[in-house]
Design a protein around this motif. Structure first.
Motif, PDB file in Angstrom:
ATOM      1  N   MET A  41       0.841  -1.199   0.000  1.00 37.69           N
ATOM      2  CA  MET A  41       0.000   0.000   0.000  1.00 37.69           C
ATOM      3  C   MET A  41       0.874   1.247   0.000  1.00 37.69           C
ATOM      4  O   MET A  41       1.847   1.338   0.749  1.00 37.69           O
ATOM      5  CB  MET A  41      -0.908   0.016   1.237  1.00 37.69           C
ATOM      6  CG  MET A  41      -1.801   1.238   1.351  1.00 37.69           C
ATOM      7  SD  MET A  41      -2.940   1.179   2.781  1.00 37.69           S
ATOM      8  CE  MET A  41      -4.125  -0.048   2.196  1.00 37.69           C
ATOM      9  N   LYS A 343       4.412  -2.947   2.907  1.00 40.23           N
ATOM     10  CA  LYS A 343       4.065  -4.264   2.364  1.00 40.23           C
ATOM     11  C   LYS A 343       4.014  -5.300   3.483  1.00 40.23           C
ATOM     12  O   LYS A 343       4.877  -5.316   4.362  1.00 40.23           O
ATOM     13  CB  LYS A 343       5.102  -4.696   1.322  1.00 40.23           C
ATOM     14  CG  LYS A 343       4.948  -6.138   0.844  1.00 40.23           C
ATOM     15  CD  LYS A 343       6.193  -6.631   0.117  1.00 40.23           C
ATOM     16  CE  LYS A 343       6.110  -8.131  -0.169  1.00 40.23           C
ATOM     17  NZ  LYS A 343       7.364  -8.649  -0.761  1.00 40.23           N
ATOM     18  N   GLN A 345       2.877  -9.313   2.919  1.00 36.44           N
ATOM     19  CA  GLN A 345       2.254 -10.296   2.035  1.00 36.44           C
ATOM     20  C   GLN A 345       1.139 -11.057   2.763  1.00 36.44           C
ATOM     21  O   GLN A 345       1.328 -11.574   3.851  1.00 36.44           O
ATOM     22  CB  GLN A 345       3.311 -11.293   1.540  1.00 36.44           C
ATOM     23  CG  GLN A 345       2.808 -12.310   0.534  1.00 36.44           C
ATOM     24  CD  GLN A 345       3.941 -13.165   0.010  1.00 36.44           C
ATOM     25  OE1 GLN A 345       4.896 -12.646  -0.569  1.00 36.44           O
ATOM     26  NE2 GLN A 345       3.856 -14.467   0.229  1.00 36.44           N
ATOM     27  N   ILE A 348      -1.703  -6.986   3.576  1.00 37.80           N
ATOM     28  CA  ILE A 348      -1.966  -5.706   2.918  1.00 37.80           C
ATOM     29  C   ILE A 348      -2.242  -5.950   1.434  1.00 37.80           C
ATOM     30  O   ILE A 348      -1.498  -6.671   0.759  1.00 37.80           O
ATOM     31  CB  ILE A 348      -0.765  -4.754   3.089  1.00 37.80           C
ATOM     32  CG1 ILE A 348      -0.534  -4.464   4.581  1.00 37.80           C
ATOM     33  CG2 ILE A 348      -0.988  -3.460   2.325  1.00 37.80           C
ATOM     34  CD1 ILE A 348       0.722  -3.665   4.863  1.00 37.80           C
ATOM     35  N   GLN A 349      -3.303  -5.362   0.936  1.00 43.43           N
ATOM     36  CA  GLN A 349      -3.702  -5.539  -0.459  1.00 43.43           C
ATOM     37  C   GLN A 349      -2.619  -5.003  -1.408  1.00 43.43           C
ATOM     38  O   GLN A 349      -2.201  -3.846  -1.289  1.00 43.43           O
ATOM     39  CB  GLN A 349      -5.014  -4.790  -0.733  1.00 43.43           C
ATOM     40  CG  GLN A 349      -5.543  -4.911  -2.146  1.00 43.43           C
ATOM     41  CD  GLN A 349      -6.010  -6.315  -2.485  1.00 43.43           C
ATOM     42  OE1 GLN A 349      -6.490  -7.033  -1.609  1.00 43.43           O
ATOM     43  NE2 GLN A 349      -5.869  -6.710  -3.725  1.00 43.43           N
ATOM     44  N   SER A 352      -2.242  -1.171  -3.695  1.00 45.42           N
ATOM     45  CA  SER A 352      -3.323  -0.353  -3.158  1.00 45.42           C
ATOM     46  C   SER A 352      -2.780   1.031  -2.800  1.00 45.42           C
ATOM     47  O   SER A 352      -1.597   1.205  -2.530  1.00 45.42           O
ATOM     48  CB  SER A 352      -3.957  -1.018  -1.934  1.00 45.42           C
ATOM     49  OG  SER A 352      -2.981  -1.355  -0.959  1.00 45.42           O
ATOM     50  N   THR A 390      -4.895  -3.029   6.706  1.00 43.33           N
ATOM     51  CA  THR A 390      -5.579  -4.306   6.514  1.00 43.33           C
ATOM     52  C   THR A 390      -6.838  -4.185   5.665  1.00 43.33           C
ATOM     53  O   THR A 390      -7.450  -5.200   5.312  1.00 43.33           O
ATOM     54  CB  THR A 390      -5.960  -4.923   7.869  1.00 43.33           C
ATOM     55  OG1 THR A 390      -6.818  -4.014   8.582  1.00 43.33           O
ATOM     56  CG2 THR A 390      -4.718  -5.203   8.701  1.00 43.33           C
ATOM     57  N   GLY A 391      -7.222  -2.951   5.347  1.00 39.37           N
ATOM     58  CA  GLY A 391      -8.412  -2.750   4.523  1.00 39.37           C
ATOM     59  C   GLY A 391      -9.708  -2.720   5.297  1.00 39.37           C
ATOM     60  O   GLY A 391     -10.787  -2.602   4.695  1.00 39.37           O
TER      61      GLY A 391
END
Length: 501
Positions: A41, A343, A345, A348-349, A352, A390-391
């Protein structure tokens, strides 16, 4: 965790457009940093303090400069001379005292991550950070590696050599650091072929054979070895790498400087471009060590799913940061808005982008939340943005960020305070200047270059409430934090906070 911290890297100095609204550099090549952006992100409104020490102090303490454990407002002094006038002959404000580094008290970000069971390694630049760090930091690393070297070579004194290892008469090849001196030997064929060649990007590596090692490579060597050692021991770690690159005096690596010179850049610009790409290649080497810790070419031991990686800069660049105005040392966007990519893996998207404003004070609570460390007993000014990563959220509840500077930084900065205020997805930024008791207001979404002061025209009716709110919030914050303002030189009286109606 790996925290990669560039020095003086500007908002548009990376070739990826993710952290800068599609304005990536068309000159400098940063493929490894770009890949990090693609895999994690990026933040388009990532903020710092105006220069090295205050940013590091805020990051490590989780507090604004006004915080009780902080007190670091500037590098060296709050009365730095104006280079144009060779001083301040009519200094209106006598600045308050400041600290050179935070008061640790065992509450720094390093203590916090160690409390979560992470071995801690700090290698690089220490400005604003408590030094030495004291006991309990795993390796005995004060982080105090400096890029200005002095020594004696062939019986002659060498002073102010930047970045390149010295062949000192007494010490041999050295960076003047017991921690990275073992990596100070000149470039040889084995090092070039095994370490540098995998990251070659149009640069002619044969130019390096027999030449002195660049400190950025030395710090990279240390970092890679540390990751390999910790992974082999199956011991979780926090590797904090505050690089000196790309701080002046600019010294690029010979092969990379030649690459950009061949493209037609003048000597000064080629040197800088070469240094930016050297930083990028070193970042690439460290990221590769996370992916392949034992270096055998297989990814069976890939640690990417267990490793949070942060790439950040300590302040705006010394060069053009267009369309942002200003450079390192100022509170306009060019001095405090920087690239930030994170980042992790599987967490995190990838690829983004967030336009949530974050600040160096926010890393402490964010890492604490991600490590499940309770920091409720610590006085932190930052807000965790873990749920942004984390969205789970796209916005923080926080509306304001603040800056305060009670002194002078050469021609760039005078006594002032700043508030950044969010309304929905819109960001407004207001300045208060103590000497003139004046205000300025900018709408960053429409005017990232801060060219149109909205208070110089008839303020639209719909902005009246916003102006009052921002003025009151800034003054309330100054009062709550007891921000120092210095005294008037004319009569010794305290410089007052802004008056608001």
């Amino acid at each position: 965790m790996v925290f990669l911290f560039a020095d003086d890297l500007g908002w548009t100095d990376v070739s990826t457009g993710n952290p800068n609204g599609g304005r990536g550099s068309k000159v400098y090549e940063t493929p490894n940093i770009d890949r990090l952006a693609e895999q994690g992100m990026s933040f388009t409104y990532a903020y710092t303090q105006q220069n090295c020490s205050p940013t590091r102090a805020s990051l490590v303490s989780g507090q604004y400069a006004t915080g009780p454990d902080n007190g670091v407002y500037n590098v060296r002094s709050l009365a730095r001379q104006d280079k144009r006038t060779k001083g301040f002959p009519d200094l209106p404000v006598i600045p308050p005292e400041q600290r050179k580094a935070i008061d640790d008290h065992g509450r720094s970000i390093f203590n916090m991550v160690q409390g979560a069971g992470l071995h801690t390694c700090f290698i690089g630049k220490s400005h604003g950070t408590p030094h030495p760090l004291g006991e309990g930091y795993g390796l005995d690393i004060p982080g105090d590696v400096h890029h200005i070297l002095e020594g004696t070579v062939d019986g002659k004194p060498v002073k102010n050599q930047h970045y390149m290892a010295l062949n000192d008469d007494q010490k041999g090849w050295t960076f003047l650091s017991k921690f990275i001196d073992r990596y100070a030997e000149p470039y040889d064929t084995t090092y070039i072929d095994t370490v540098l060649k995998p990251f070659r990007n149009g640069n002619e590596l044969s130019l390096l054979k027999g030449t002195p090692k660049h400190m950025t490579d030395g710090i990279g060597d240390y970092s890679v070895d540390y990751i390999r050692q910790q992974t082999a021991k199956a011991e979780p770690f926090f590797l904090y790498v505050p690089f000196h690159a790309v701080h002046t005096n600019i010294v690029g690596r010979k092969d990379l400087v030649a690459k950009y010179a061949e493209r037609g850049l003048n000597a000064r610009d080629a040197e800088y471009a070469g240094m930016v790409e050297l930083l990028d290649q070193t970042v690439g080497r460290i990221l590769q060590a996370v992916k392949d810790p034992n270096g055998d070419g297989s990814f069976d031991d890939d640690q990417s799913a267990e490793t949070l990686i942060i790439f950040y800069s300590d302040n705006g660049g010394m060069r053009g940061n267009g369309p942002l105005t200003g450079r390192k040392g100022v509170f306009t966007e060019g001095g405090i808005r920087v690239p930030l990519m994170i980042k992790w893996q599987g967490v995190i998207q990838p690829d983004s982008i967030s336009n949530q404003a974050v600040h160096c004070i926010d890393f402490y609570p964010t890492l604490a939340e991600m490590l499940n460390v309770d920091v409720s007993d610590r006085q932190l000014d930052g807000t965790s943005f873990a749920e942004i990563l984390t969205g789970e959220k796209t916005r923080l509840d926080r509306k304001n960020l603040f800056w305060h500077f009670p002194g002078y930084m050469d021609e760039r900065l005078r006594p002032s305070s700043v508030i950044l205020h969010r309304v929905g997805d819109e960001y407004y930024k207001m300045f208060y200047f103590y000497e003139t008791e004046t205000w300025e207001l900018y709408h960053l979404n429409e005017d990232p270059g801060e060219k149109a002061n909205l208070l110089e025209q008839r303020v639209p009716e719909q902005l009246n409430g916003l102006v009052r709110t921002m003025k009151r919030d800034l003054t309330a914050w100054l009062e709550d934090t007891q921000a120092p303002t210095g005294t008037w030189s004319k009569d010794g009286s305290p410089v007052p906070y802004p008056e608001v109606e």
